[in-house]
Write a protein that holds these residues in place. Structure first.
Motif, PDB file in Angstrom:
ATOM      1  N   TYR A 182      23.852  34.561 -43.433  1.00 19.31           N
ATOM      2  CA  TYR A 182      22.618  34.456 -44.199  1.00 19.31           C
ATOM      3  C   TYR A 182      21.572  33.699 -43.391  1.00 19.31           C
ATOM      4  CZ  TYR A 182      23.750  29.610 -45.515  1.00 19.31           C
ATOM      5  OH  TYR A 182      24.039  28.283 -45.500  1.00 19.31           O
ATOM      6  N   ARG A 183      20.328  33.909 -43.782  1.00 20.22           N
ATOM      7  CA  ARG A 183      19.196  33.204 -43.195  1.00 20.22           C
ATOM      8  C   ARG A 183      18.492  32.446 -44.308  1.00 20.22           C
ATOM      9  NH1 ARG A 183      18.575  38.615 -40.477  1.00 20.22           N
ATOM     10  NH2 ARG A 183      17.680  39.257 -42.459  1.00 20.22           N
ATOM     11  N   ARG A 184      18.012  31.248 -43.972  1.00 19.31           N
ATOM     12  CA  ARG A 184      17.303  30.458 -44.969  1.00 19.31           C
ATOM     13  C   ARG A 184      16.046  29.864 -44.343  1.00 19.31           C
ATOM     14  NH1 ARG A 184      20.861  26.402 -46.647  1.00 19.31           N
ATOM     15  NH2 ARG A 184      19.946  24.952 -45.191  1.00 19.31           N
ATOM     16  N   LEU A 185      14.941  29.996 -45.064  1.00 15.92           N
ATOM     17  CA  LEU A 185      13.662  29.422 -44.658  1.00 15.92           C
ATOM     18  C   LEU A 185      13.192  28.487 -45.769  1.00 15.92           C
ATOM     19  CD1 LEU A 185      11.140  29.363 -42.783  1.00 15.92           C
ATOM     20  CD2 LEU A 185      10.263  31.272 -44.153  1.00 15.92           C
ATOM     21  N   VAL A 186      12.820  27.279 -45.396  1.00 14.33           N
ATOM     22  CA  VAL A 186      12.289  26.315 -46.354  1.00 14.33           C
ATOM     23  C   VAL A 186      10.952  25.818 -45.810  1.00 14.33           C
ATOM     24  CG1 VAL A 186      12.675  24.140 -47.584  1.00 14.33           C
ATOM     25  CG2 VAL A 186      14.619  25.595 -47.012  1.00 14.33           C
ATOM     26  N   LEU A 187       9.897  25.916 -46.651  1.00 14.09           N
ATOM     27  CA  LEU A 187       8.554  25.513 -46.257  1.00 14.09           C
ATOM     28  C   LEU A 187       8.081  24.339 -47.104  1.00 14.09           C
ATOM     29  CD1 LEU A 187       6.983  29.077 -46.149  1.00 14.09           C
ATOM     30  CD2 LEU A 187       7.850  27.757 -44.215  1.00 14.09           C
ATOM     31  N   PRO A 188       7.452  23.350 -46.462  1.00 14.05           N
ATOM     32  CA  PRO A 188       6.903  22.231 -47.230  1.00 14.05           C
ATOM     33  C   PRO A 188       5.545  22.605 -47.824  1.00 14.05           C
ATOM     34  CG  PRO A 188       6.512  21.869 -44.895  1.00 14.05           C
ATOM     35  CD  PRO A 188       7.293  23.157 -45.014  1.00 14.05           C
ATOM     36  N   LEU A 189       5.297  22.186 -49.058  1.00 19.08           N
ATOM     37  CA  LEU A 189       4.019  22.419 -49.719  1.00 19.08           C
ATOM     38  C   LEU A 189       3.515  21.096 -50.292  1.00 19.08           C
ATOM     39  CD1 LEU A 189       4.900  25.656 -51.717  1.00 19.08           C
ATOM     40  CD2 LEU A 189       3.744  25.512 -49.506  1.00 19.08           C
ATOM     41  N   SER A 190       2.184  20.967 -50.349  1.00 20.52           N
ATOM     42  CA  SER A 190       1.583  19.743 -50.865  1.00 20.52           C
ATOM     43  C   SER A 190       0.417  20.089 -51.773  1.00 20.52           C
ATOM     44  CB  SER A 190       1.090  18.879 -49.696  1.00 20.52           C
ATOM     45  OG  SER A 190       0.397  17.750 -50.167  1.00 20.52           O
ATOM     46  N   SER A 191       0.402  19.520 -52.959  1.00 19.59           N
ATOM     47  CA  SER A 191      -0.696  19.776 -53.883  1.00 19.59           C
ATOM     48  C   SER A 191      -1.890  18.861 -53.629  1.00 19.59           C
ATOM     49  CB  SER A 191      -0.222  19.615 -55.333  1.00 19.59           C
ATOM     50  OG  SER A 191       0.227  18.294 -55.557  1.00 19.59           O
ATOM     51  N   ASP A 192      -1.670  17.761 -52.881  1.00 18.08           N
ATOM     52  CA  ASP A 192      -2.765  16.821 -52.640  1.00 18.08           C
ATOM     53  C   ASP A 192      -3.049  16.575 -51.160  1.00 18.08           C
ATOM     54  OD1 ASP A 192      -0.638  15.242 -51.853  1.00 18.08           O
ATOM     55  OD2 ASP A 192      -0.887  13.749 -53.427  1.00 18.08           O
ATOM     56  N   GLY A 193      -2.298  17.187 -50.260  1.00 11.39           N
ATOM     57  CA  GLY A 193      -2.501  17.010 -48.826  1.00 11.39           C
ATOM     58  C   GLY A 193      -1.992  15.692 -48.277  1.00 11.39           C
ATOM     59  N   ALA A 194      -1.442  14.852 -49.137  1.00 12.14           N
ATOM     60  CA  ALA A 194      -0.985  13.538 -48.713  1.00 12.14           C
ATOM     61  C   ALA A 194       0.536  13.389 -48.702  1.00 12.14           C
ATOM     62  CB  ALA A 194      -1.585  12.465 -49.622  1.00 12.14           C
ATOM     63  N   ARG A 195       1.211  14.235 -49.471  1.00 14.21           N
ATOM     64  CA  ARG A 195       2.674  14.150 -49.519  1.00 14.21           C
ATOM     65  C   ARG A 195       3.243  15.518 -49.863  1.00 14.21           C
ATOM     66  NH1 ARG A 195       4.646  13.601 -54.923  1.00 14.21           N
ATOM     67  NH2 ARG A 195       2.893  13.632 -56.359  1.00 14.21           N
ATOM     68  N   VAL A 196       4.448  15.764 -49.393  1.00 13.54           N
ATOM     69  CA  VAL A 196       5.154  17.002 -49.743  1.00 13.54           C
ATOM     70  C   VAL A 196       5.732  16.811 -51.131  1.00 13.54           C
ATOM     71  CG1 VAL A 196       7.079  18.527 -49.186  1.00 13.54           C
ATOM     72  CG2 VAL A 196       5.689  17.575 -47.345  1.00 13.54           C
ATOM     73  N   ASP A 197       5.284  17.647 -52.078  1.00 12.30           N
ATOM     74  CA  ASP A 197       5.797  17.519 -53.434  1.00 12.30           C
ATOM     75  C   ASP A 197       6.393  18.820 -53.958  1.00 12.30           C
ATOM     76  OD1 ASP A 197       3.426  18.888 -53.749  1.00 12.30           O
ATOM     77  OD2 ASP A 197       2.495  17.425 -55.057  1.00 12.30           O
ATOM     78  N   MET A 198       6.459  19.823 -53.077  1.00  9.62           N
ATOM     79  CA  MET A 198       7.091  21.104 -53.431  1.00  9.62           C
ATOM     80  C   MET A 198       7.713  21.706 -52.179  1.00  9.62           C
ATOM     81  SD  MET A 198       4.144  22.879 -55.771  1.00  9.62           S
ATOM     82  CE  MET A 198       2.770  22.282 -54.787  1.00  9.62           C
ATOM     83  N   LEU A 199       8.759  22.479 -52.396  1.00 12.27           N
ATOM     84  CA  LEU A 199       9.376  23.244 -51.310  1.00 12.27           C
ATOM     85  C   LEU A 199       9.423  24.704 -51.741  1.00 12.27           C
ATOM     86  CD1 LEU A 199      12.399  20.942 -50.418  1.00 12.27           C
ATOM     87  CD2 LEU A 199      10.226  21.135 -49.195  1.00 12.27           C
ATOM     88  N   LEU A 200       9.118  25.579 -50.813  1.00  9.77           N
ATOM     89  CA  LEU A 200       9.236  27.015 -51.039  1.00  9.77           C
ATOM     90  C   LEU A 200      10.384  27.499 -50.177  1.00  9.77           C
ATOM     91  CD1 LEU A 200       8.175  29.719 -52.175  1.00  9.77           C
ATOM     92  CD2 LEU A 200       6.666  29.812 -50.178  1.00  9.77           C
ATOM     93  N   GLY A 201      11.375  28.135 -50.799  1.00 10.01           N
ATOM     94  CA  GLY A 201      12.545  28.557 -50.048  1.00 10.01           C
ATOM     95  C   GLY A 201      12.880  30.019 -50.248  1.00 10.01           C
ATOM     96  N   LEU A 202      13.456  30.599 -49.222  1.00  9.42           N
ATOM     97  CA  LEU A 202      13.917  31.979 -49.253  1.00  9.42           C
ATOM     98  C   LEU A 202      15.272  32.023 -48.562  1.00  9.42           C
ATOM     99  CD1 LEU A 202      13.460  35.077 -49.624  1.00  9.42           C
ATOM    100  CD2 LEU A 202      12.514  35.028 -47.313  1.00  9.42           C
ATOM    101  N   THR A 203      16.252  32.600 -49.216  1.00  5.81           N
ATOM    102  CA  THR A 203      17.566  32.816 -48.622  1.00  5.81           C
ATOM    103  C   THR A 203      17.866  34.302 -48.694  1.00  5.81           C
ATOM    104  OG1 THR A 203      18.316  30.636 -49.324  1.00  5.81           O
ATOM    105  CG2 THR A 203      20.018  32.227 -48.715  1.00  5.81           C
TER     106      THR A 203
END
Length: 58
Positions: free
Chosen positions: A31-52
């Motif tokens: 399997y392959r997995r991609l995890v991307l960091p997301l930020s709603s305020d540009g100051a901290r990572v508060d969400m992750l977007l993942g695909l497996t």
């Protein structure tokens, strides 16, 4: 897996990996997995977007 997520949050960098696991009754599954960091305020990572995705060897 949790450490992978923590690393994405701490480093603000995407994480991509290919792995093979022994799956009961199905043999070895890749399997392959991609995890991307997301930020709603540009100051901290508060969400992750993942695909497996199962990595088939057709």
């Amino acid at each position: 897996m949790r450490r992978d997520y923590e690393q994405v949050v701490e480093s603000w960098t995407p994480h991509f990996i290919r792995r093979t696991v022994d799956w009961a009754g199905r043999g070895h599954i890749g399997y392959r997995r991609l995890v991307l960091p997301l930020s709603s305020d540009g100051a901290r990572v508060d969400m992750l977007l993942g695909l497996t995705e199962e990595a088939r060897s057709d």
